[in-house]
Structure formats: C-alpha cells, structure tokens
Motif scaffolding. Structure first.
Motif, short mmCIF file in Angstrom:
data_model
loop_
_atom_site.label_atom_id
_atom_site.label_comp_id
_atom_site.label_asym_id
_atom_site.label_seq_id
_atom_site.Cartn_x
_atom_site.Cartn_y
_atom_site.Cartn_z
N GLY A 194 0.79 -1.23 0.00
CA GLY A 194 0.00 0.00 0.00
C GLY A 194 0.82 1.28 0.00
N LEU A 195 1.81 1.36 0.87
CA LEU A 195 2.63 2.58 0.94
C LEU A 195 3.49 2.74 -0.30
N TYR A 196 3.93 1.63 -0.87
CA TYR A 196 4.67 1.70 -2.13
C TYR A 196 3.78 2.27 -3.23
N VAL A 197 2.54 1.78 -3.30
CA VAL A 197 1.59 2.26 -4.31
C VAL A 197 1.38 3.76 -4.16
N LEU A 198 1.17 4.21 -2.93
CA LEU A 198 0.92 5.63 -2.70
C LEU A 198 2.14 6.47 -3.08
N SER A 199 3.33 5.99 -2.74
CA SER A 199 4.55 6.75 -3.10
C SER A 199 4.71 6.84 -4.61
N GLN A 200 4.37 5.77 -5.31
CA GLN A 200 4.46 5.76 -6.78
C GLN A 200 3.49 6.78 -7.39
N ILE A 201 2.26 6.80 -6.89
CA ILE A 201 1.24 7.71 -7.42
C ILE A 201 1.59 9.16 -7.09
N LEU A 202 2.09 9.40 -5.87
CA LEU A 202 2.46 10.76 -5.49
C LEU A 202 3.61 11.29 -6.34
N GLU A 203 4.59 10.45 -6.61
CA GLU A 203 5.70 10.91 -7.45
C GLU A 203 5.21 11.22 -8.86
#
Length: 458
Positions: A179-188
């Motif tokens: 989940g946190l990886y997904v969010l970091s990817q989308i934010l970048e």
C-alpha cells in the motif's frame, strides 16, 4: 544474564492520587506552536535532511517523537497551507537557515502515517484490519489525487481500493503490504518529485506481539518484513524516510531490514537533545509567565521527571509529556501510559526486584545486564514465553531488561564503555515517576491475586 542489586537512596516517595493517564492531545504542531509550552526543536529538520536516506529514531513514549515528526511534515509538505506553516516556523532556529528554507520549505510530497492501531490487535485478522485502517486514513490525506491529470486509469482504480469506505475493508494481505509503495508511486507521478516518508510508532504492533498471548510473533514479524521492506528497500519513488518508535531491539529480527540505521535514545550525539527536555529547556519553561508559579517546585520536577541519561552520563533528560502535563495541571504524579506495563512487569514478581520495591518506601534498583548485539525472532519468542507464563528465565532476562530500558523504565546508572558483545551495562530506575508506576502495577497485580484466591476459597 541480568544480575540484580538493590541500592537504597534517601528519597521521600508520595503515592500519586490518580494513575498514569496521559492528558495531552495527539501531536499537532499548529496548536503546540501557539502554546506557552512550545520548545524550539526545529533544527532536527536540518539534521534529518542532511542525514541518511532511511533513519529510525527510537525514544520512550512521551519524549516528543510524534510532535517532532508532525513538525517535519508541516515544514516539508507541499500540501500544507504555506501561510500556516510560516506562522509555525517564523522566529525559530530553522527559519534562520535561508538556503534550506528555499530548497525544502513546503516543497516535497510527503506520506505521513502512524502504525499505532486505533483498536486492540489480538490476532492476525485484527492486525490486518488495523493496517487497512492505517492505509485508508493515509490515502485519504491525498484525496486531491483523484483530480490529477497525471494519473492513469489504473492509478485511479488503485486509489479507490484504499479510499473507498467499503473497498478498503476487504484489502488482501498483499495489497496491504504494498500500500505505501503504491501511494509513493502515485504521489511521485502527480508531483514529479520523489516522496518523503514519515512513519510514526513503527514498532507498536511488534511490541504488542511480545506482550499479547494471542498474537503470533512469527506472523507479526513476517508481516512487518513484507510491509516495511516493500516501501523502504529498492523504492525509487521515495527520497528520504524517517521512522520513529520506542525500540531498536524490535527491529533486529526483521531480517530484510537489519542493515538500516536505528538511533537509540540518547545514544547519538546528533539526535540526543531532540527527544525529551534538557535542564536548560525546563528552566526556560519555568521562566515563562504562565509557569513561573511552579518555580518553587523545581526540585520536585527534577526528582519526578528527570533522570534519563546517555551512556557517558553527560546529559540528563526529562520526560516531555510528564513535565508539560504537570505544568498544565499542577499535579505532581505519574503521567506514564501503562497499557502494556502490567503484563510486562508481572514476570518480575518472580524476582526479588519488585517484591523488595513494593515493601520499601525509598530506594532505587540497579541492574547489571549484558549488552546484546545478535537478536533474532527466536529470542523474541523465548522472551514472550517468559512474560506470558510469568516464569523468570535467565536466557532472556537481558533482552527483557533492554526492552524495558528502551520503553523508559530504566536508564544508565554508570558510564558504559561499549566494548563489545560481552560488555555489560548497569541500569536503574530514572526517577520517582517510574518507581511509583511500577509500584502501582505491582500493587494491582497483588490485589488481583488476592481476589482470585478469595474467590477460590469461596
């Protein structure tokens, strides 16, 4: 093995009138900045920016970890109202750092979350639900992403899995772990810039697994390995990470993360003054108009809430939460949160420490304990068996004392030379607050045993 000595000192101890409930609200730097108890720790932001890619900072509860992390978020995050952020940092030490302000102030996408569950974690399923809630609340901080022109349809679908009020409750373990990886990817992708990751109370459930009988340590540590390694290792979307927690010991069995730097409480020159209050800072507080009336209690404050020291005994630190709560209420008592304390100290009833502590009215306890460098999951499982079954086991007593020390129940008594695996350190209770908290725990356990015995007779 831990060798226990009793050392008597002249100290009048008064039993607190009420028991160990923190009254401070959750960390909110906007409120704290405008209050008379604000202490300027803003240079921590500079040290964080200049330090390692991933940094783990450990300190006991009540020493300002959550407040410091919220302060870092407000300084760095692009989504914080800039005028409000300027009001927080104007006239602070970090505001003098012009180059740093220009490069970093409100200039980064930030993920900020806490791993502390809102409800009890008692088994694998409740742990999964706790982390579903963590991810749901974290994703909701970035609702603006649903209108982003930079995201793909698949990105928006992923977002909905974590933000929808029904969908997030059915997230599968693999979705939770990434989940946190997904969010970091989308934010970048949205901001065009790598993410700053801030995780508070990272070890909350890890410690729960040691003190909670129904939690399986192997499942908990395995899950933590997955969720943290997924976002911390080989994640090209994250620039810098800071995790705060109570312990460094609990990180050691996480084999995928064993090479990460964990800064122990008061054991690093760069960071030791940022957690807790120094003597100078307490004097500063007592010199302010709102708190001058407590200047006559200066020695009482020192005896109750001071005493945490570094291995060289070169600095003494006060518990921030306890000092501030005293200044707000005027009640000289324990403000320690003992939710897990009773389970932790029941096993000590098998030892002479708490038996003697309960009988004596004035004393301190000194313990000689071996320094530990190699700790794996089997050590945690052995420690758990010792605690759950309340049977003292010398094989795990050193680890037990180390964890209690990291939780703030012990501090260094003599200088520690740190000369290798076989070196030992001597620890003691830091102050009256801790002694009284333990005394209360022991008293409640004894009373519970008396009631149980009485019921059996009846």
């Amino acid at each position: 093995m831990a060798t226990i000595y009793l050392v008597f000192i002249s100290m009048m101890i008064v039993t607190p009138s009420s028991y160990c409930i923190p009254i401070l609200e959750p960390a909110d730097i906007f409120k704290i900045r405008g209050s008379p108890e604000f202490i300027d720790k803003t240079i921590l932001i500079k040290e964080f920016i200049n330090n390692a890619d991933t940094l783990i900072l450990a300190a006991p509860d009540g020493f300002g970890k959550s407040t410091n992390l919220d302060m870092i978020r407000v300084f760095l995050s692009k989504t914080v109202d800039k005028k409000q952020a300027e009001d927080v940092f104007r006239n602070t030490e970090i505001y003098k750092e012009e180059a740093l302000l220009k490069a970093h102030f409100n200039n980064h996408p930030v993920i900020h979350c806490s791993f502390k569950p809102n409800s009890p974690v008692t088994d694998y399923e409740t742990m999964l639900m706790a982390f579903r809630n963590v991810l749901h609340q974290t994703f909701l901080q970035h609702q603006y992403l649903t209108d982003s022109p930079h995201l793909t349809k698949n990105d928006l679908k992923e977002l909905k899995s974590y933000t929808d009020e029904d969908k997030y409750k059915t997230l599968k373990p693999i979705q939770i772990s990434v989940g946190l990886y997904v969010l970091s990817q989308i934010l970048e992708r949205h901001h065009g810039k790598q993410v700053i990751l801030l995780i508070d109370d990272y070890d909350s459930v890890l410690l729960d697994s040691i003190f909670t009988k129904s939690l399986d340590i192997a499942e908990v540590f395995g899950f933590y390995n997955a969720i943290l390694s997924g976002v911390l290792l080989h994640n090209e979307h994250v620039n810098t990470t800071i995790l705060t927690g109570t312990t460094c010991v609990s990180m050691k069995p996480l084999v995928d993360l064993e090479n990460l730097q964990c800064v122990k409480f008061l054991q690093d020159e760069t960071f030791k003054s940022f957690f807790g209050l120094t003597e100078t800072e307490v004097d500063d507080l007592l010199g302010r108009d709102a708190f001058k009336k407590f200047q006559l209690h200066r020695q009482d404050i020192r005896m109750w809430y001071d005493g945490y020291t570094d291995p060289d005994l070169s600095i003494h630190i006060y518990n921030t939460r306890s000092v501030v709560n005293f200044l707000k209420s005027g009640d000289l008592k324990s403000y320690l949160n003992t939710t897990k304390g009773e389970n932790a100290f029941k096993v000590l009833l098998e030892e002479k420490v708490t038996k003697q502590l309960f009988r004596e009215s004035s004393q301190n306890v000194m313990i000689v304990v071996r320094h530990l460098t190699e700790i794996d999951q089997s050590h945690m499982e052995g420690l758990k068996n010792m605690i759950i079954h309340q049977i003292w086991n010398e094989d795990f007593s050193d680890l037990y004392v180390h964890i209690l020390m990291e939780k703030g129940y012990f501090t260094f008594d003599t200088p520690w030379e740190r000369s290798g695996y076989n070196s030992s350190l001597t620890v003691k209770f830091p102050n009256i607050e801790v002694c009284e908290t333990i005394r209360q725990i022991v008293h409640s356990v004894i009373e519970e045993a008396k009631k149980h015995h009485s019921n059996l007779i009846d």
